[in-house]
Write an enzyme that holds these catalytic residues in place. Structure first.
Site, PDB file in Angstrom:
ATOM      1  CE1 TYR A 139      -3.726   2.178   1.201  1.00 54.43           C
ATOM      2  CE2 TYR A 139      -1.739   3.133   2.375  1.00 54.43           C
ATOM      3  CZ  TYR A 139      -3.710   3.598   1.139  1.00 54.43           C
ATOM      4  OH  TYR A 139      -3.987   4.580   1.839  1.00 54.43           O
ATOM      5  CD  GLN A 140       2.227   2.826   4.309  1.00 55.86           C
ATOM      6  OE1 GLN A 140       1.582   3.413   4.236  1.00 55.86           O
ATOM      7  NE2 GLN A 140       2.918   1.907   5.574  1.00 55.86           N
ATOM      8  CG  ASP A 183       0.384   4.720   8.492  1.00 57.63           C
ATOM      9  OD1 ASP A 183       2.028   4.474   7.740  1.00 57.63           O
ATOM     10  OD2 ASP A 183      -0.558   4.035   8.091  1.00 57.63           O
ATOM     11  CD  GLU A 222      -3.501  11.001  11.709  1.00 58.25           C
ATOM     12  OE1 GLU A 222      -3.262  10.206  10.354  1.00 58.25           O
ATOM     13  OE2 GLU A 222      -4.208  10.565  11.812  1.00 58.25           O
ATOM     14  CG  ASP A 257     -10.429  18.703   9.136  1.00 59.03           C
ATOM     15  OD1 ASP A 257     -10.352  18.411   8.555  1.00 59.03           O
ATOM     16  OD2 ASP A 257     -11.336  20.109   9.078  1.00 59.03           O
ATOM     17  N   GLY A 258      -7.600  18.361   7.353  1.00 59.19           N
ATOM     18  CA  GLY A 258      -6.870  18.479   6.892  1.00 59.19           C
ATOM     19  C   GLY A 258      -7.994  19.172   5.986  1.00 59.19           C
ATOM     20  CG  ASP A 290      -2.178   6.371   4.117  1.00 59.48           C
ATOM     21  OD1 ASP A 290      -2.221   5.819   3.964  1.00 59.48           O
ATOM     22  OD2 ASP A 290      -1.533   6.430   4.514  1.00 59.48           O
ATOM     23  CE1 TYR A 337      -4.952  -1.721   4.678  1.00 59.51           C
ATOM     24  CE2 TYR A 337      -4.831  -1.655   2.375  1.00 59.51           C
ATOM     25  CZ  TYR A 337      -4.907  -0.732   3.945  1.00 59.51           C
ATOM     26  OH  TYR A 337      -3.937  -0.300   4.268  1.00 59.51           O
TER      27      TYR A 337
HETATM   28  N1  SPM Z   1      -0.654   4.267   6.164  1.00 59.11           N
HETATM   29  C1  SPM Z   1      -1.778   3.380   5.886  1.00 59.11           C
HETATM   30  C2  SPM Z   1      -2.560   4.217   6.392  1.00 59.11           C
HETATM   31  C3  SPM Z   1      -3.772   2.956   5.736  1.00 59.11           C
HETATM   32  N2  SPM Z   1      -4.562   3.540   5.030  1.00 59.11           N
HETATM   33  C4  SPM Z   1      -5.994   3.151   4.067  1.00 59.11           C
HETATM   34  C5  SPM Z   1      -6.827   2.602   5.254  1.00 59.11           C
HETATM   35  C6  SPM Z   1      -7.786   1.419   4.369  1.00 59.11           C
HETATM   36  C7  SPM Z   1      -8.264   0.533   5.065  1.00 59.11           C
HETATM   37  N3  SPM Z   1      -9.470  -0.362   4.573  1.00 59.11           N
HETATM   38  C8  SPM Z   1      -9.628  -0.542   3.293  1.00 59.11           C
HETATM   39  C9  SPM Z   1     -11.386  -0.972   3.040  1.00 59.11           C
HETATM   40  C10 SPM Z   1     -10.917  -1.246   1.758  1.00 59.11           C
HETATM   41  N4  SPM Z   1     -12.179  -0.762   1.109  1.00 59.11           N
END
Ligand code: SPM
Length: 342
Positions: free
Chosen positions: A115-116, A140, A160, A191-192, A210, A279
């Site tokens: 993800y990151q 994070d 954040e 607040d962003g 994010d 996820y």
């Molecule tokens: N830096 C990591 C933070 C994560 N941000 C996104 C989190 C999403 C979590 N829910 C996922 C749902 C997918 N439909």
């Protein structure tokens, strides 16, 4: 006010207005967020420790009705309640430590790279030599860690809303929160939406949003006025990349985001995705847009960070081939999204 991080680099904590606590929010599902998501009880009412499978965490939410991904819990390491949400960290038996907000997994040590790295390098490798980057959410520190790989970047701002997320990440996820140690980082707790409104027009080369899901504190980050503020904060030909949910679960939300972005961003508008095993549905998408100005071709990166030998931490997930592939969509998604994206 100033706070010191673990490495004695001073990060600034500004006094931007902080959004009201979520208990007072009764929006009723406006601006493209379905009513069913806004009005149903959500996971903040319990910890996520499964009442069905003792010793397991189960992710139950009205955002993914009828399913609940579960991880075996070795030990709960932290449980707290901030002004905005429940915060939990547990040691899982197979994915390392896990950060959970309001019962929803935000990251695990094992798959956070997917993800990151993608939410960061998809936008930043699409423009030449980014200098000023803003992160909304991302408490994070993982996205900061990835931005810090760019020697061209001179300034990294982050806003954040939840200080507890930052503190807990520094305590339990040092390999993720290491991003806060970069001297180019300025941390704003607030607040962003308000932060962006106060930003001078055309300030940033890139904005990375994010966020958590659009129920709770992050709801406004999926709405049209927010995208308009992002566009205003970007320079001509600047880029935004925002968490844009799952094609398996949230096509209605995605179609709303695409429609809003098509109206706001006059450059490119594209949807990309990555796999994240922990996820819901095992994947998550990103909306990538650029403002009017120098053309941005997101599908063909202009910079190969994976070939940059100066990297001290090798990339675990992102590479240039995956970058282009991330924009290839399954046919059902292509019909729904592709026809609306440029
Ligand atoms: N830096 C990591 C933070 C994560 N941000 C996104 C989190 C999403 C979590 N829910 C996922 C749902 C997918 N439909």
């Amino acid at each position: 006010m100033a706070a010191e991080n673990n490495n004695n680099n001073v990060v600034q904590v500004s006094d931007f207005p902080v959004k009201r606590p979520r208990e007072e929010e009764q929006d009723g599902g406006q601006n493209g967020v379905p009513d069913t998501l806004s009005t149903q009880p959500n996971h903040s009412q319990h910890s996520g420790i499964s009442p069905v499978l003792p010793g397991w965490f189960s992710e139950i939410s009205p955002m993914w009705p009828g399913e609940a991904h579960s991880l075996k819990v070795e030990k709960v390491l932290f449980e707290g309640k901030s002004d905005y949400q429940n915060v939990m960290v547990f040691q899982s038996s197979t994915y390392g430590k896990v950060l959970v907000l309001d019962g929803v997994i935000q990251l695990t040590e094992r798959d956070e790279c997917a993800y990151q790295e993608m939410i960061t390098h998809l936008p930043l490798c699409s423009i030449p030599k980014p200098k000023k980057v803003l992160v909304i959410g991302g408490g994070d520190g993982g996205v900061l860690r990835e931005i810090a790989r760019y020697s061209s970047v001179e300034k990294i701002d982050i806003c954040e809303i939840d200080k507890m997320v930052v503190e807990v990440s520094k305590q339990f996820f040092p390999d993720v929160a290491v991003g806060f140690e970069d001297p180019r980082v300025t941390l704003n707790i607030g607040d962003g939406v308000a932060f962006l409104k106060a930003v001078e027009e055309g300030t940033y080369d890139a904005v990375i949003v994010d966020s958590s899901d659009p129920i709770g504190p992050a709801q406004e980050l999926f709405e049209k006025p927010f995208f308009a503020s992002v566009a205003r904060a970007l320079r001509p030909g600047g880029v935004v990349c925002t968490q844009a949910e799952s094609i398996w679960l949230h096509m209605d939300i995605i179609e709303g985001i695409v429609a809003n972005c098509r109206q706001i961003f006059k450059g490119s508008v594209n949807y990309a995705w990555t796999t994240v095993p922990t996820y819901p549905s095992g994947m998550i998408g990103f909306m990538l847009c650029s403002t009017e100005g120098p053309t941005v071709d997101f599908l063909n990166p202009v910079y190969s960070i994976d070939e940059d030998d100066s990297q001290t931490r090798p990339l675990k997930f992102y590479n240039s081939e995956l970058h282009s592939a991330a924009f290839c969509l399954p046919s059902f998604a292509k019909r729904a999204i592709g026809s609306k994206a440029k």
